[in-house]
Design a protein around this motif. Structure first.
Motif, PDB file in Angstrom:
ATOM      1  N   PHE A   1       0.865  -1.186   0.000  1.00 60.15           N
ATOM      2  CA  PHE A   1       0.000   0.000   0.000  1.00 60.15           C
ATOM      3  C   PHE A   1       0.898   1.232   0.000  1.00 60.15           C
ATOM      4  N   GLY A   2       0.907   1.946  -1.100  1.00 63.51           N
ATOM      5  CA  GLY A   2       1.832   3.057  -1.282  1.00 63.51           C
ATOM      6  C   GLY A   2       1.665   4.160  -0.251  1.00 63.51           C
TER       7      GLY A   2
ATOM      8  N   GLU B   1       6.328  13.925   4.850  1.00 65.43           N
ATOM      9  CA  GLU B   1       7.786  13.917   4.816  1.00 65.43           C
ATOM     10  C   GLU B   1       8.328  12.581   4.302  1.00 65.43           C
ATOM     11  N   THR B   2       7.664  11.499   4.675  1.00 69.58           N
ATOM     12  CA  THR B   2       8.084  10.178   4.192  1.00 69.58           C
ATOM     13  C   THR B   2       7.918  10.073   2.684  1.00 69.58           C
TER      14      THR B   2
ATOM     15  N   LYS C   1       8.979   8.237  -2.200  1.00 68.70           N
ATOM     16  CA  LYS C   1       7.775   8.177  -3.042  1.00 68.70           C
ATOM     17  C   LYS C   1       7.708   6.854  -3.791  1.00 68.70           C
ATOM     18  N   GLY C   2       6.536   6.266  -3.821  1.00 69.49           N
ATOM     19  CA  GLY C   2       6.331   5.008  -4.528  1.00 69.49           C
ATOM     20  C   GLY C   2       6.542   3.771  -3.680  1.00 69.49           C
ATOM     21  N   LYS C   3       7.042   3.942  -2.466  1.00 69.55           N
ATOM     22  CA  LYS C   3       7.285   2.802  -1.578  1.00 69.55           C
ATOM     23  C   LYS C   3       6.046   2.472  -0.747  1.00 69.55           C
TER      24      LYS C   3
ATOM     25  N   VAL D   1       7.470   2.097   4.916  1.00 71.88           N
ATOM     26  CA  VAL D   1       8.781   2.732   4.755  1.00 71.88           C
ATOM     27  C   VAL D   1       8.968   3.879   5.756  1.00 71.88           C
ATOM     28  N   VAL D   2       7.930   4.198   6.507  1.00 69.13           N
ATOM     29  CA  VAL D   2       8.060   5.140   7.623  1.00 69.13           C
ATOM     30  C   VAL D   2       9.226   4.723   8.524  1.00 69.13           C
ATOM     31  N   TYR D   3       9.435   3.416   8.670  1.00 69.77           N
ATOM     32  CA  TYR D   3      10.545   2.915   9.499  1.00 69.77           C
ATOM     33  C   TYR D   3      11.889   3.408   8.960  1.00 69.77           C
TER      34      TYR D   3
END
Length: 337
Positions: free
Chosen positions: A281-282, A316-317, A322-324, A328-330
């Motif tokens: 989920f992007g 900010e993440t 972008k696109g992850k 990816v917040v981690y």
């Protein structure tokens, strides 16, 4: 759970294909059902593919997407003489009784239905009225506005049925749908959605399906940040990532992001984090859903204490990743990988 599948009569052809026995015919002549699908994106494409595979072979499916290559691809993969490519959303509606839409943003839903409702539609082919099932995740206000336009247009119903389960669930046909519709429509709606998913929850009147989806995704957005922070904290204290995951998932810290979609690479094989945060989920989609939830909360007068902090985190993440996948917040937190 809404009304069960038993409330929808079924028939089988001589080849054993599943067929709807209870058609609301406008005439005495028997005819096969006609279906429509608008929006063949990451979610819509596999949904439409599953629908074509599960409706009776004699039923027709008319599809439309602004990306013509998506329509051509589905047409070749479905390899069915009863799959038709439309030139506009209006053409889909003209040729279909049950129309499903899966579109990216509120403005796309408005544009599609402005095209569909530009003038009077012909009578339905095999039902007493048309049914529009919108699976887009948009704000409830826009959905209610479109529903009113459809109702005022006459002889059609518009219901919201956003889904949960991501692209994996869409491919596997295991999506969960949250439906906003009148009670009497559920016997018709549920069997349609069950061809693309495994659960259908009736949340209430039109618009409440979206409210339920946004409430769920608001909780998911917060839980994802909390899980990422907890893993980052524990690992920096020297705890092994998998040991920490075992603890969290057997204790009160358990959540979907800690168990199913852990943010730390290597904790769970084939999770997005273990694939360089690809798929899933992007983060842009999470930011969008969070924004929609905040807007809907303002309309309802509901206080969201963590909303603005979470929105800042995802903004900010997204700038950096972008696109992850949203886990990816981690990585944005500087977590050890």
């Amino acid at each position: 759970m809404s009304a069960t599948l038993c409330s929808f009569a079924l028939r089988r052809s001589t080849s054993g294909a599943l067929r709807a026995a209870h058609r609301h015919f406008s005439t005495s002549a028997s005819r096969d059902a006609s279906w429509g699908f608008i929006g063949l994106g990451a979610m819509g494409y596999p949904m439409a593919k599953n629908l074509r595979a599960k409706i009776p072979e004699g039923d027709s499916l008319t599809i439309y997407d602004v990306n013509t290559s998506s329509m051509d691809k589905l047409s070749s993969e479905a390899s069915s003489k009863n799959l038709h490519i439309a030139k506009s959303p209006r053409e889909v509606a003209e040729k279909s009784d049950n129309i499903i839409s899966a579109l990216p943003e509120p403005q796309h839903v408005k544009s599609v239905f402005n095209d569909i409702l530009a003038s009077s539609l012909p009578k339905p082919l095999s039902e007493r009225s048309r049914l529009f099932i919108d699976c887009s995740t948009i704000d409830p206000i826009t959905s209610r506005e479109v529903a009113k336009k459809v109702k005022d247009h006459g002889d059609a119903d518009f219901v919201d049925a956003p889904m949960s389960g991501g692209t994996v669930g869409a491919d596997a046909g295991t999506l969960t749908f949250m439906v906003g519709a009148d009670n009497e429509l559920m016997a018709r709606i549920e069997p349609i959605l069950m061809m693309m998913g495994k659960k259908v929850w009736h949340m209430g009147v039109q618009g409440t399906g979206l409210s339920g989806k946004l409430a769920n995704n608001y909780a998911l957005a917060i839980n994802n940040i909390a899980a990422a922070e907890a893993f980052n904290l524990g690992i920096r204290w020297g705890i092994n990532a998998k040991a920490l995951a075992d603890l969290l998932n057997s204790a009160t810290g358990k959540s979907w992001p800690s168990e199913v979609n852990p943010p730390v690479p290597g904790v769970k094989e084939n999770s997005p984090s273990s694939r360089d945060y690809q798929g899933g989920f992007g983060v842009s989609l999470m930011k969008k859903d969070l924004k929609l939830a905040i807007t809907a909360a303002d309309e309802a007068g509901a206080k969201l204490v963590l909303a603005e902090v979470a929105r800042s985190v995802y903004e900010e993440t997204e700038k950096e990743h972008k696109g992850k996948d949203f886990s990816v917040v981690y990585r944005w937190l500087g977590g050890k990988e």
